[in-house]
Design a protein around this motif. Structure first.
Motif, PDB file in Angstrom:
ATOM      1  N   ALA A 128       0.873  -1.077   0.037  1.00 27.76           N
ATOM      2  CA  ALA A 128       0.063  -0.076  -0.156  1.00 27.76           C
ATOM      3  C   ALA A 128       0.736   1.192  -0.042  1.00 27.76           C
ATOM      4  O   ALA A 128       2.029   1.219   0.600  1.00 27.76           O
ATOM      5  CB  ALA A 128      -1.101  -0.064   1.288  1.00 27.76           C
ATOM      6  N   VAL A 129       0.310   2.360  -0.612  1.00 27.43           N
ATOM      7  CA  VAL A 129       0.631   3.601  -0.506  1.00 27.43           C
ATOM      8  C   VAL A 129       0.302   4.516   0.711  1.00 27.43           C
ATOM      9  O   VAL A 129      -1.064   4.584   0.837  1.00 27.43           O
ATOM     10  CB  VAL A 129       0.681   4.571  -1.857  1.00 27.43           C
ATOM     11  N   LYS A 130       1.079   4.861   1.511  1.00 32.50           N
ATOM     12  CA  LYS A 130       0.369   5.454   2.997  1.00 32.50           C
ATOM     13  C   LYS A 130       0.206   7.020   2.724  1.00 32.50           C
ATOM     14  O   LYS A 130      -0.653   7.544   3.355  1.00 32.50           O
ATOM     15  CB  LYS A 130       1.128   5.202   3.885  1.00 32.50           C
ATOM     16  N   ASP A 131       0.954   7.674   1.742  1.00 30.64           N
ATOM     17  CA  ASP A 131       0.672   9.183   1.576  1.00 30.64           C
ATOM     18  C   ASP A 131       1.295   9.589   0.417  1.00 30.64           C
ATOM     19  O   ASP A 131       1.702   8.850  -0.631  1.00 30.64           O
ATOM     20  CB  ASP A 131       1.374  10.149   2.697  1.00 30.64           C
ATOM     21  N   GLU A 132       1.383  10.819  -0.114  1.00 28.28           N
ATOM     22  CA  GLU A 132       1.776  11.269  -1.349  1.00 28.28           C
ATOM     23  C   GLU A 132       2.952  11.134  -1.902  1.00 28.28           C
ATOM     24  O   GLU A 132       3.549  11.334  -2.893  1.00 28.28           O
ATOM     25  CB  GLU A 132       1.222  12.734  -1.573  1.00 28.28           C
ATOM     26  N   SER A 133       3.822  10.505  -0.897  1.00 26.52           N
ATOM     27  CA  SER A 133       5.123  10.367  -1.268  1.00 26.52           C
ATOM     28  C   SER A 133       5.395   9.116  -2.316  1.00 26.52           C
ATOM     29  O   SER A 133       6.309   9.039  -3.188  1.00 26.52           O
ATOM     30  CB  SER A 133       6.101   9.827  -0.132  1.00 26.52           C
ATOM     31  N   GLY A 134       4.138   8.604  -2.416  1.00 25.28           N
ATOM     32  CA  GLY A 134       4.308   7.622  -3.385  1.00 25.28           C
ATOM     33  C   GLY A 134       4.938   5.980  -2.977  1.00 25.28           C
ATOM     34  O   GLY A 134       4.739   5.289  -3.691  1.00 25.28           O
ATOM     35  N   VAL A 135       5.558   5.943  -1.706  1.00 24.77           N
ATOM     36  CA  VAL A 135       6.403   5.003  -1.295  1.00 24.77           C
ATOM     37  C   VAL A 135       5.360   3.788  -1.055  1.00 24.77           C
ATOM     38  O   VAL A 135       4.330   4.030  -0.401  1.00 24.77           O
ATOM     39  CB  VAL A 135       7.294   5.280  -0.125  1.00 24.77           C
ATOM     40  N   ILE A 136       5.715   2.836  -1.595  1.00 28.88           N
ATOM     41  CA  ILE A 136       4.962   1.586  -1.285  1.00 28.88           C
ATOM     42  C   ILE A 136       5.420   0.561  -0.245  1.00 28.88           C
ATOM     43  O   ILE A 136       6.718   0.380  -0.344  1.00 28.88           O
ATOM     44  CB  ILE A 136       4.751   0.574  -2.412  1.00 28.88           C
TER      45      ILE A 136
END
Length: 417
Positions: free
Chosen positions: A73-81
Motif C-alpha cells: 500500500a501507499v500511505k501518503d503522497e510520497s508514493g512509497v509502497i
C-alpha cells in the motif's frame, strides 16, 4: 381470577373487593391502568436493551466474517509502497473470491500513488490488472467455479441501470466503483490487486482463456481493453482499413497486436527511428513513421482511416490530424497532464473527428480477452518481485520499461510480521 405482572421473582396482584382491606394502602390506590402502564414501560426498556445487545453481536460477527488480507500500500503522497495488512469482506452470495497470482503495473497506479489527479484516498492498495484462480464462489454465482482462471480490471461495480450500463459501457457509469481507491457501498475504500487475494462481484469478473499465460495476460485487463474498445466502437476493426498507432509503449504495442489480429493495415508513428525494427519485425506493423520527419509525414497525409493516440505527454496534434482520410477519427487514449493545442480547420475541412476513450465495458473486455485467446495475444512484460515495486515505479516514471511491469504476487508477496 386475577391478572399478574411478573418482574423477576416479584408478583403484584390486584385483588377483589373482599381482599382489598388486607392490601397495603399504596396498593389500594393502584388501578389496573397503572399496572398496564408499568408493564409497557418495562417491555419498552427490555426491547431497547435487547436491540442494543443484538446490534453489538452483529458488529462482532461482522468483524469475524471479514477475511484477513495482506498486500502493498501507499500511505501518503510520497508514493512509497510498503507492506500492509487489511481485511476483505466475506464472500457474498453474488461474489467471487480469487487468489491473486499476478498483477500488472499501470501508469494510473503511479498517478494515483502520488495523488497526481487530486482524489486519492490513503491507504491505497494499487492494481487493476489482476489475474488469478477462483477459490470460492457465492451461493448465487452461476458463471464461475473454484479453479477457474479469471481476471479483474479497472472496475468492480456500477449502478447497472443508467444509460451507460444498459449500453454495456459500465466504465462510464457515474456510480462506477474503481477496483483500487474507490468507495464501495459500505463506505470502505476498495483495495486493488497488489494483494494476496481479491473479492469481486461476479458480473465484473473476466474469464481468461486456458491457452494464455497468466502473467503476460494481466496487462490486457487495462491496456488491452483500452485500445480494443475504441477500435471496435468506432468501426476501425474492419479488414483492409488503415490504422495508425501513436506511441509504442504499454498501450501502443498492444494496439498494434489487436489491430493486426483484426486484419487491418497498421502504421506505427513515433518521434524517433529507435523502435522501427521492434515495430516492423517483432510486432508485425506494416509501416513506421517518424513524426519529426516532415517528408515521411507528408507522404503519409490522408492515408489513415483512424489513429489511436496512446501518448500521455504533451505533443502536437496537427501533424497527426493531417494523416487522416476524409471522415477519419483520431482517438485519444493517452492522458497528457497539460492541455493539447487542437487546430479546428483540419477538422472542419476534412469532416474529421477527435474523440476520447477509456477502458472498455465488461462485455467489450471479455470480447477482447476471447480475441486474445484466439490469436495468442499477450503483452510484452517484465516480471518482477513484490520487493521491486518501488524501483519499478521510478522506472515507469521515466518510461523505462518494455512494455509492462507485472508483479509475481503469488510467489513473492509475503505477509509482513
Amino acid at each position: 381470577m386475577s391478572n399478574s405482572t411478573h418482574i423477576g421473582s416479584t408478583s403484584l396482584s390486584y385483588i377483589d373487593d373482599k381482599k382489598k382491606k388486607k392490601a397495603s394502602p399504596i396498593l389500594n390506590r393502584v388501578t389496573p391502568l397503572h399496572y398496564s402502564y408499568i408493564s409497557q414501560l418495562l417491555i419498552s426498556s427490555l426491547k431497547e436493551q435487547f436491540s442494543a445487545l443484538f446490534s453489538y453481536c452483529l458488529s462482532i460477527m461482522g468483524e469475524v466474517l471479514k477475511k484477513e488480507a495482506y498486500g502493498l500500500a501507499v500511505k501518503d503522497e510520497s508514493g512509497v509502497i510498503s507492506p500492509f495488512r487489511f481485511s476483505r469482506r466475506e464472500t457474498g452470495e453474488n461474489d467471487v473470491r480469487l487468489k491473486v497470482l499476478f498483477c500488472g503495473i499501470c501508469h494510473t497506479d503511479l498517478s494515483m500513488a502520488i495523488n497526481e489527479w487530486g482524489f486519492t484516498s490513503y491507504p491505497l492498495v494499487p492494481g487493476h490488472e489482476i489475474v488469478g484462480v477462483v477459490t470460492e464462489v457465492g451461493a448465487k454465482v452461476t458463471k464461475f467455479n473454484a479453479g477457474d482462471k479469471v481476471g479483474v480490471g479497472y472496475m468492480v461495480s456500477s449502478c447497472g441501470s443508467c444509460e451507460t450500463c444498459i449500453d454495456d459501457q459500465e466504465n462510464y457509469c457515474p456510480k462506477m466503483i474503481l477496483t483500487s481507491g474507490g468507495k464501495y457501498y459500505d463506505d470502505t475504500i476498495t483495495y486493488g490487486g497488489y494483494s494476496d487475494h481479491m473479492v469481486c462481484e461476479e458480473d465484473y469478473i473476466i474469464r481468461i482463456p486456458e491457452n494464455l499465460p497468466l502473467d503476460a495476460t494481466a496487462p490486457l485487463l487495462c491496456a488491452g481493453t483500452t485500445v480494443y474498445s475504441p477500435m471496435k466502437y468506432h468501426g476501425l476493426d474492419k479488414p483492409g482499413m488503415h490504422i495508425g498507432v501513436v506511441g509504442l509503449g504499454g498501450l501502443g504495442h498492444v494496439a498494434v497486436k489487436f489491430a493486426k489480429a483484426m486484419g487491418t493495415k497498421v502504421t506505427v508513428i513515433s518521434t524517433s527511428d529507435r523502435k522501427r525494427d521492434e515495430a516492423l519485425t517483432r510486432l508485425g506493423a506494416d509501416l513506421f513513421l517518424v513524426s519529426r520527419d516532415p517528408e515521411q509525414m507528408k507522404d503519409a497525409m490522408g492515408t489513415m482511416d483512424g489513429i489511436i493516440d496512446t501518448v500521455s505527454a504533451p505533443h502536437p496534434v496537427l501533424p497527426i490530424l493531417d494523416l487522416l482520410k476524409y471522415k477519419g477519427k483520431l482517438i485519444m487514449v493517452g492522458a497528457p497532464d497539460k492541455p493539447l493545442e487542437l487546430p479546428v480547420l483540419p477538422l472542419i475541412f476534412g469532416k474529421k473527428m477527435v474523440v476520447g476513450s477509456m477502458v472498455g465495458g465488461i462485455k467489450e473486455t471479455q470480447e477482447m480477452m476471447d480475441l486474445a485467446g484466439k490469436h495468442n495475444i499477450t503483452a510484452d512484460i517484465e516480471l518482477i518481485s513484490a520487493d521491486y515495486v518501488n524501483t519499478a515505479m521510478k522506472r515507469l516514471e521515466k518510461a523505462d520499461v518494455r512494455y509492462r511491469f507485472v508483479i509475481d504476487v503469488a510467489n513473492t508477496l509475503k505477509p509482513s510480521p
